[in-house]
Every structure is written in C-alpha cells, then in structure tokens.
Write an enzyme that holds these catalytic residues in place. Structure first.
Site, PDB file in Angstrom:
ATOM      1  CB  SER A 286      -2.559  45.171 -30.814  1.00  0.00           C
ATOM      2  OG  SER A 286      -2.505  44.242 -31.849  1.00  0.00           O
TER       3      SER A 286
ATOM      4  CG  HIS B 140      -0.734  40.369 -29.257  1.00  0.00           C
ATOM      5  ND1 HIS B 140       0.277  41.511 -29.227  1.00  0.00           N
ATOM      6  CD2 HIS B 140      -2.029  41.002 -29.528  1.00  0.00           C
ATOM      7  CE1 HIS B 140      -0.426  42.336 -30.081  1.00  0.00           C
ATOM      8  NE2 HIS B 140      -1.854  42.202 -29.954  1.00  0.00           N
TER       9      HIS B 140
ATOM     10  CG  ASP C  54       2.898  39.635 -29.653  1.00  0.00           C
ATOM     11  OD1 ASP C  54       2.330  38.922 -30.392  1.00  0.00           O
ATOM     12  OD2 ASP C  54       2.598  40.642 -28.981  1.00  0.00           O
TER      13      ASP C  54
END
Length: 276
Positions: free
Chosen positions: A146, A255, A222
């Site tokens: 991320s 995620h 995600d």
C-alpha cells in the site's frame, strides 16, 4: 552508531529482532525489525515497507515471511513508517502524520524537522544494517504494501543501482492521482505538484526512471482498488517505457495481511532469484 536491542526471538532457526537507535535524519529514536536466517552469511537483504497505520511489527508478526527467508537465505528488514515521539507533529487522521510518513522528506513546517523517511530508508538505515548485521549490502531488493508499496517502487526507481529487484503488494502507484497521495504530498511537500513527481512511480517512469522488471500482486476485492490504488496507471507507464511488469490480480483477496501472507513466499523467492 549505538544500536539498542529491544527483543530477539528464535524463529525457524534464525533470529527475529527489534532494535532502536537515535536517528540523525528524523532526530528521534527509530525502531526497526531485522530477521537474520541461520548461517554465517553475508546474506542479501530484502526490505519490506509497511502501509498506513503500521509499525515495524505488522509485517514480522502477520506476514509469515521468515520461513521463506530461511529457505532462500535472505535477511528481512522492516522499518517503521514514520518518526514517533511526544514532540513529533501528528494529525488526528489515520492517513497523515504518525504512521503515515509516505517515505518522503518533508519540506513543509512543522513536518520537515522530523519527517525524513526517504533519507532514513535510502541512506541512514542501510548503513546501520551494513555495520551491524551479516548483510551483503551490494545485493538488495525492496517490497512493500500500500503506502509501503508506493515507497518501494519510488525508492527502487530512484536508486536502480542499489536495488536489484522491486515488488509490491497493492501499491499506491500514483499519489498525484489519488486522495491519499494528494493529501499527504500537499501536507508534506506543499502545493507545487511538480515537486511531487519524485514520489510518484508513474511520474518517475514517465520522467525516465527505469528498473528491469516489477512484480505486483493486487487483490481484486481490495476496497481501495478503484479510488486509491489504480494499478492500471502503472501498467500504462511500464508499457510505454518498456519495463517488464508482472501484475497478478488475485480474485477474492482484499487489502489485509491475509492477502500478503498468501503471496509473500512468492515474492521472497522472486527477489532471492534476482539477488543470487
């Protein structure tokens, strides 16, 4: 440079440690984690840069990468995501301030005094690893998740002679074009978007930065995929530049660190092959 050992535990025959030192760059104590596999070394080094809200402990506790690191004889290094301390400026939001350093050297007050994560990860911490661990600093790879995926991509693109391999999990590929990035870069660097380009992987590639190849895993479920991550922008940039990008869209994955844990062994093996 004095290094304080906070903890060391045996893990798959190696040692997982957490350490602290006084950072010249951030002007604060900084913590970081290092896993050293069994054997004499020196070992190649794989960096993992964590995402928003994380510390050095998220990766070492949740990803399960140590087993793969032992199999391939790789040191794992996981720095914190920002400076910490009572005197370090912060913000009430989760996506700015402590835990959200975005791997930049801030130029705007009050952040510029301590938020120097780019120089910390690119220069200060590698020197510390080289001096204190059985690391072959000529063989380094970098990955991240991320915000940390953004950090891994941009650091590798700026330093291709130092990092032989780069991969990412659900990276923020273009902070210039997503809400997380626009907020962070405005706050840390000011409103002049031209100065942001050095912290945007797609812009760096457009401006001539090159690495031989990139591996990216991205979960199709995600929750941040469409608004924040936008992997298609990296696909377009790499295609135009002739960079070999392997983008693996993983059905059903979100995620979380469950996603990272599912594919971290693939990434460690991929890096190890390029660091041999």
């Amino acid at each position: 440079m004095t290094l304080e050992t906070l903890s060391e535990q045996r893990c798959f025959g190696g040692v997982q440690g957490i350490y602290r030192h006084e950072s010249v760059e951030t002007r604060t104590p900084m913590r970081f984690a290092v896993f050293v596999p069994p054997g004499e070394g020196p070992f190649p080094v794989l960096w993992f840069l964590a995402g928003l809200t994380c510390t050095e402990e998220n990766f070492i506790a949740k990803a399960g990468a140590q087993r793969a690191a032992v199999e391939h004889g790789v040191i794992l290094v996981a720095p914190d995501t920002s400076p910490r301390g009572d005197d370090v400026p912060d913000d009430d939001a989760y996506d700015f301030g402590k835990g959200a350093g975005f791997y930049v050297d801030a130029t705007e007050a009050p952040w510029s005094a301590t938020y120097r994560m780019r120089s910390y990860v690119e220069d200060e911490l590698p020197a510390l690893i080289d001096a204190n661990f059985p690391a072959d600093i000529t063989r380094q790879g970098i990955t991240g998740h991320s915000m940390g995926g953004h950090g891994a991509l941009t650091i590798a693109l700026r330093n291709p002679e130092r990092f032989r391999s780069v991969s990412a999990f659900a990276p923020i590929v273009s902070p210039l074009r997503c809400p997380w990035g626009e907020k962070a870069l405005t706050g840390y660097l000011g409103a002049g978007r031209a100065t942001w380009r050095g912290y945007d992987s797609c812009a760096l590639i457009e401006d001539g930065a090159r690495v031989p190849e990139i591996l990216v895993d991205q979960g199709e479920a995600d929750q941040f995929l469409v608004e924040q991550l936008k992997p298609h922008l990296l696909v377009d940039a790499c295609r135009a530049a002739g960079i070999g990008l392997t983008l693996r869209m993983q059905p059903g994955y979100d995620h979380s660190y469950y996603f990272i844990a599912s594919f971290i062994a693939d990434h460690v093996a991929w890096h190890a092959a390029r660091l041999a």
